[in-house]
Design an enzyme around this catalytic site. Sequence first.
Site, PDB file in Angstrom:
ATOM      1  N   HIS A   7     -47.046  35.851  15.700  1.00  0.00           N
ATOM      2  CA  HIS A   7     -48.030  35.035  16.421  1.00  0.00           C
ATOM      3  C   HIS A   7     -47.924  35.224  17.918  1.00  0.00           C
ATOM      4  O   HIS A   7     -46.951  35.792  18.433  1.00  0.00           O
ATOM      5  CB  HIS A   7     -47.919  33.549  16.048  1.00  0.00           C
ATOM      6  CG  HIS A   7     -46.628  32.884  16.421  1.00  0.00           C
ATOM      7  ND1 HIS A   7     -45.568  32.759  15.550  1.00  0.00           N
ATOM      8  CD2 HIS A   7     -46.225  32.278  17.570  1.00  0.00           C
ATOM      9  CE1 HIS A   7     -44.578  32.105  16.151  1.00  0.00           C
ATOM     10  NE2 HIS A   7     -44.956  31.808  17.378  1.00  0.00           N
ATOM     11  N   GLU A  43     -49.262  21.332  17.491  1.00  0.00           N
ATOM     12  CA  GLU A  43     -49.712  22.720  17.424  1.00  0.00           C
ATOM     13  C   GLU A  43     -50.723  22.967  16.319  1.00  0.00           C
ATOM     14  O   GLU A  43     -50.786  22.225  15.327  1.00  0.00           O
ATOM     15  CB  GLU A  43     -48.518  23.649  17.228  1.00  0.00           C
ATOM     16  CG  GLU A  43     -47.771  23.423  15.930  1.00  0.00           C
ATOM     17  CD  GLU A  43     -46.661  24.448  15.715  1.00  0.00           C
ATOM     18  OE1 GLU A  43     -45.653  24.363  16.424  1.00  0.00           O
ATOM     19  OE2 GLU A  43     -46.825  25.325  14.854  1.00  0.00           O
ATOM     20  N   GLN A  60     -51.001  30.651  17.892  1.00  0.00           N
ATOM     21  CA  GLN A  60     -50.369  29.333  17.830  1.00  0.00           C
ATOM     22  C   GLN A  60     -50.736  28.591  19.108  1.00  0.00           C
ATOM     23  O   GLN A  60     -50.266  28.959  20.192  1.00  0.00           O
ATOM     24  CB  GLN A  60     -48.849  29.500  17.715  1.00  0.00           C
ATOM     25  CG  GLN A  60     -48.081  28.193  17.635  1.00  0.00           C
ATOM     26  CD  GLN A  60     -46.582  28.421  17.699  1.00  0.00           C
ATOM     27  OE1 GLN A  60     -46.088  29.077  18.606  1.00  0.00           O
ATOM     28  NE2 GLN A  60     -45.857  27.873  16.739  1.00  0.00           N
ATOM     29  N   HIS A  84     -45.538  32.548  24.804  1.00  0.00           N
ATOM     30  CA  HIS A  84     -44.545  33.440  24.188  1.00  0.00           C
ATOM     31  C   HIS A  84     -45.215  34.330  23.156  1.00  0.00           C
ATOM     32  O   HIS A  84     -46.360  34.107  22.769  1.00  0.00           O
ATOM     33  CB  HIS A  84     -43.409  32.627  23.540  1.00  0.00           C
ATOM     34  CG  HIS A  84     -43.808  31.836  22.327  1.00  0.00           C
ATOM     35  ND1 HIS A  84     -44.322  30.551  22.401  1.00  0.00           N
ATOM     36  CD2 HIS A  84     -43.796  32.153  21.013  1.00  0.00           C
ATOM     37  CE1 HIS A  84     -44.581  30.112  21.178  1.00  0.00           C
ATOM     38  NE2 HIS A  84     -44.282  31.068  20.304  1.00  0.00           N
ATOM     39  N   GLU A 134     -39.951  35.251  20.600  1.00  0.00           N
ATOM     40  CA  GLU A 134     -39.469  34.495  19.448  1.00  0.00           C
ATOM     41  C   GLU A 134     -39.265  35.442  18.274  1.00  0.00           C
ATOM     42  O   GLU A 134     -40.036  36.391  18.097  1.00  0.00           O
ATOM     43  CB  GLU A 134     -40.513  33.425  19.098  1.00  0.00           C
ATOM     44  CG  GLU A 134     -40.177  32.569  17.888  1.00  0.00           C
ATOM     45  CD  GLU A 134     -41.283  31.554  17.570  1.00  0.00           C
ATOM     46  OE1 GLU A 134     -42.052  31.164  18.485  1.00  0.00           O
ATOM     47  OE2 GLU A 134     -41.395  31.166  16.392  1.00  0.00           O
TER      48      GLU A 134
END
Lengths: 146, 146
Positions: A7, A43, A60, A84, A134
Amino acid sequence: MLTRIDHIGIACRDLDTTVEFYRATYGFEVFHTEVNEEQGVREAMLKINETSDGGASYLQLLEPTREDSAVGKWLAKNGEGVHHIAFGTADVDADAADVREKGVRVLYDEPRRGSMGSRITFLHPKDCHGVLTELVTSAAVESPEH
Amino acid sequence: MLTRIDHIGIACRDLDTTVEFYRATYGFEVFHTEVNEEQGVREAMLKINETSDGGASYLQLLEPTREDSAVGKWLAKNGEGVHHIAFGTADVDADAADVREKGVRVLYDEPRRGSMGSRITFLHPKDCHGVLTELVTSAAVESPEH
């Protein structure tokens, strides 16, 4: 081994408005929503495509639930935008250990709970050419019964 | 219709160093490199996965070839990091017209040449909740002989 772009995490001030922007502009629909109290975010996951490793790629959208959360502080400093990026792996523990051994700072001692029951960790952006990165193992891979 | 995350565009100061970071840290290999004089960038595409629409998702690492290029100016202001995200479509002309009609500013009158012979346009980040957003139709879709 990292096998997909899982994502792109996008920080926004108002989740509902931003979800509506992506729906009205591109036709992207909400696949999942949740509140992650530990991360301090509300989210929405918008599924964009499936991936060759059996997973999927999402946007996301992240709205902070409190100003002192990581995303809240980031938003106050940077404004809305890409917060991110996340790579999917079948084994976040092994990949986190591997990159730590290579000298990249891993932000959590142990992976924590991410979206949709996934297990996640983050790598320090200063060790990743400015990109907060991530690593994520989805619940489906680890718990086929889900 | 946008059917995949085509790539994440990452601005970096030194392409070779950044390519080596992604190779050494994650094992990502260079799929393609080129210089785009019009955009003022030297770039490397790292293919991460294939996608359910018959395309693929890449990381696009971008080093400015001149300080006054869009990426050069962005890098001077923001430092290294995620510069833009790109969605893949079979028809960038139709999707650009569609989002323009919805009131999103499209930065080019006509799509221009992107990576690997693709045709691309960009949407104004201020109309996209802070995210510089690219729409891309790959050469393979438009020109099956390539």
